[in-house]
Scaffold this active site. Structure first.
Site, PDB file in Angstrom:
ATOM      1  CE  LYS A  54      -4.179  -1.896   2.410  1.00  0.00           C
ATOM      2  NZ  LYS A  54      -4.935  -2.005   3.704  1.00  0.00           N
ATOM      3  CG  HIS A  93       0.543 -10.041  17.207  1.00  0.00           C
ATOM      4  ND1 HIS A  93       1.164 -10.158  18.140  1.00  0.00           N
ATOM      5  CD2 HIS A  93       1.332 -10.084  16.159  1.00  0.00           C
ATOM      6  CE1 HIS A  93       2.471 -10.430  17.854  1.00  0.00           C
ATOM      7  NE2 HIS A  93       2.578 -10.393  16.428  1.00  0.00           N
TER       8      HIS A  93
END
Ligand SMILES: CC(C)(COP(=O)(O)OP(=O)(O)OC[C@H]1O[C@@H](n2cnc3c(N)ncnc32)[C@H](O)[C@@H]1OP(=O)(O)O)[C@@H](O)C(=O)NCCC(=O)NCCS
Length: 109
Positions: A54, A93
Protein backbone atom coordinates in the site's frame (compact mmCIF):
# COMPACT_ATOMS: atom_id res chain seq x y z
CA UNK A 1 6.77 10.08 2.49
CA UNK A 2 4.18 7.35 2.00
CA UNK A 3 2.36 5.27 4.58
CA UNK A 4 0.55 1.93 4.38
CA UNK A 5 -1.54 0.02 6.91
CA UNK A 6 -3.18 -3.41 6.96
CA UNK A 7 -5.16 -5.55 9.38
CA UNK A 8 -5.41 -9.36 9.30
CA UNK A 9 -7.82 -11.72 11.06
CA UNK A 10 -5.44 -14.02 12.96
CA UNK A 11 -7.57 -17.25 12.78
CA UNK A 12 -7.17 -17.15 8.96
CA UNK A 13 -3.51 -18.01 9.59
CA UNK A 14 -4.12 -21.07 11.79
CA UNK A 15 -2.27 -24.22 10.65
CA UNK A 16 -1.07 -22.53 7.48
CA UNK A 17 2.48 -23.91 7.23
CA UNK A 18 2.24 -24.25 3.42
CA UNK A 19 1.11 -20.62 3.11
CA UNK A 20 3.90 -19.59 5.49
CA UNK A 21 6.50 -21.33 3.33
CA UNK A 22 5.16 -19.58 0.23
CA UNK A 23 4.80 -16.01 1.52
CA UNK A 24 7.60 -15.73 4.09
CA UNK A 25 11.21 -15.00 3.15
CA UNK A 26 13.67 -17.79 4.12
CA UNK A 27 14.77 -15.67 7.14
CA UNK A 28 11.17 -15.12 8.25
CA UNK A 29 10.36 -18.81 7.77
CA UNK A 30 13.26 -19.78 10.05
CA UNK A 31 11.86 -17.45 12.75
CA UNK A 32 8.32 -18.80 12.15
CA UNK A 33 9.54 -22.34 12.82
CA UNK A 34 10.83 -21.32 16.27
CA UNK A 35 7.65 -19.50 17.32
CA UNK A 36 4.92 -20.82 19.60
CA UNK A 37 2.58 -18.03 18.38
CA UNK A 38 2.78 -19.06 14.70
CA UNK A 39 -0.60 -17.69 13.64
CA UNK A 40 -0.01 -14.28 15.24
CA UNK A 41 3.48 -14.14 13.69
CA UNK A 42 2.18 -15.09 10.23
CA UNK A 43 -0.73 -12.65 10.49
CA UNK A 44 1.65 -9.83 11.47
CA UNK A 45 3.99 -10.61 8.57
CA UNK A 46 1.07 -10.81 6.13
CA UNK A 47 -0.18 -7.44 7.38
CA UNK A 48 3.31 -5.92 7.08
CA UNK A 49 3.69 -7.10 3.49
CA UNK A 50 0.29 -5.74 2.48
CA UNK A 51 1.01 -2.46 4.29
CA UNK A 52 4.29 -2.20 2.38
CA UNK A 53 2.52 -2.68 -0.96
CA UNK A 54 0.00 0.00 0.00
CA UNK A 55 2.78 2.43 0.91
CA UNK A 56 4.55 1.56 -2.33
CA UNK A 57 1.31 2.02 -4.33
CA UNK A 58 1.82 -1.48 -5.78
CA UNK A 59 -1.02 -3.92 -6.23
CA UNK A 60 -1.03 -7.32 -4.58
CA UNK A 61 0.47 -9.73 -7.12
CA UNK A 62 3.00 -7.23 -8.49
CA UNK A 63 5.57 -8.06 -5.80
CA UNK A 64 5.98 -11.66 -4.57
CA UNK A 65 5.41 -11.65 -0.80
CA UNK A 66 8.48 -13.80 -0.07
CA UNK A 67 10.74 -11.04 -1.49
CA UNK A 68 9.59 -8.72 1.33
CA UNK A 69 11.27 -9.68 4.61
CA UNK A 70 10.53 -8.42 8.11
CA UNK A 71 13.30 -9.40 10.50
CA UNK A 72 14.57 -7.85 13.74
CA UNK A 73 17.19 -5.22 14.49
CA UNK A 74 19.53 -5.50 17.47
CA UNK A 75 16.84 -4.18 19.87
CA UNK A 76 14.20 -6.67 18.79
CA UNK A 77 12.32 -4.08 16.76
CA UNK A 78 11.15 -5.20 13.32
CA UNK A 79 12.72 -3.83 10.15
CA UNK A 80 11.40 -4.42 6.63
CA UNK A 81 13.91 -5.32 3.91
CA UNK A 82 13.13 -5.14 0.20
CA UNK A 83 15.66 -4.94 -2.65
CA UNK A 84 18.50 -4.33 -0.16
CA UNK A 85 16.73 -1.32 1.35
CA UNK A 86 15.38 -0.92 4.87
CA UNK A 87 11.93 0.46 5.66
CA UNK A 88 10.18 1.42 8.90
CA UNK A 89 7.56 -1.09 10.00
CA UNK A 90 5.55 -1.55 13.18
CA UNK A 91 3.48 -4.65 14.00
CA UNK A 92 0.97 -5.35 16.76
CA UNK A 93 -1.28 -8.30 17.51
CA UNK A 94 -3.94 -8.74 20.14
CA UNK A 95 -6.50 -11.51 20.17
CA UNK A 96 -7.96 -12.10 16.73
CA UNK A 97 -6.31 -9.23 14.88
CA UNK A 98 -2.83 -8.25 13.76
CA UNK A 99 -2.01 -4.84 12.31
CA UNK A 100 1.05 -3.37 10.64
CA UNK A 101 2.09 0.08 9.46
CA UNK A 102 4.91 0.78 6.99
CA UNK A 103 6.52 4.11 6.13
CA UNK A 104 8.47 4.70 2.93
CA UNK A 105 10.62 7.80 3.40
CA UNK A 106 11.97 8.18 -0.10
CA UNK A 107 8.57 8.87 -1.61
CA UNK A 108 8.84 12.39 -0.18
CA UNK A 109 8.05 15.09 -2.73
C1 LIG B 1 7.63 -4.01 21.91
C2 LIG B 1 6.63 -4.41 22.97
C3 LIG B 1 6.18 -3.14 23.68
C4 LIG B 1 5.43 -5.10 22.31
O1 LIG B 1 4.37 -5.14 23.19
P1 LIG B 1 3.02 -6.00 23.12
O2 LIG B 1 1.89 -5.07 23.25
O3 LIG B 1 3.16 -7.10 24.06
O4 LIG B 1 2.97 -6.71 21.72
P2 LIG B 1 2.38 -6.25 20.31
O5 LIG B 1 1.56 -7.36 19.81
O6 LIG B 1 1.75 -4.91 20.33
O7 LIG B 1 3.69 -6.12 19.43
C5 LIG B 1 4.39 -7.24 19.06
C6 LIG B 1 5.30 -6.82 17.93
O8 LIG B 1 6.12 -5.74 18.36
C7 LIG B 1 7.30 -5.77 17.60
N1 LIG B 1 8.41 -5.49 18.49
C8 LIG B 1 9.05 -6.32 19.32
N2 LIG B 1 10.03 -5.67 19.98
C9 LIG B 1 10.00 -4.40 19.56
C10 LIG B 1 10.77 -3.23 19.86
N3 LIG B 1 11.75 -3.27 20.74
N4 LIG B 1 10.48 -2.08 19.22
C11 LIG B 1 9.48 -2.03 18.31
N5 LIG B 1 8.71 -3.10 17.99
C12 LIG B 1 8.97 -4.26 18.61
C13 LIG B 1 7.41 -7.14 16.94
O9 LIG B 1 7.28 -6.97 15.55
C14 LIG B 1 6.25 -7.91 17.51
O10 LIG B 1 5.60 -8.72 16.58
P3 LIG B 1 6.29 -10.10 16.07
O11 LIG B 1 6.81 -10.78 17.28
O12 LIG B 1 5.18 -10.83 15.39
O13 LIG B 1 7.37 -9.66 15.13
C15 LIG B 1 7.25 -5.39 23.98
O14 LIG B 1 7.60 -6.55 23.30
C16 LIG B 1 8.48 -4.84 24.67
O15 LIG B 1 8.40 -4.06 25.60
N6 LIG B 1 9.64 -5.29 24.22
C17 LIG B 1 10.89 -4.91 24.80
C18 LIG B 1 11.36 -3.62 24.19
C19 LIG B 1 12.80 -3.50 24.47
O16 LIG B 1 13.43 -4.41 24.90
N7 LIG B 1 13.33 -2.32 24.20
C20 LIG B 1 14.70 -2.14 24.44
C21 LIG B 1 15.11 -0.77 24.03
S1 LIG B 1 14.42 0.42 25.11
Amino acid sequence: MAIGIDIVYVPRMRNKDALAKRILSPEEFSIYNTRMDKEEFLAGRFAAKEAFLKAKRSGVGQVPFHTISVIYDGNGAPVLLFNNQKYEVSISHDGEYAVAVVIIEEMKK
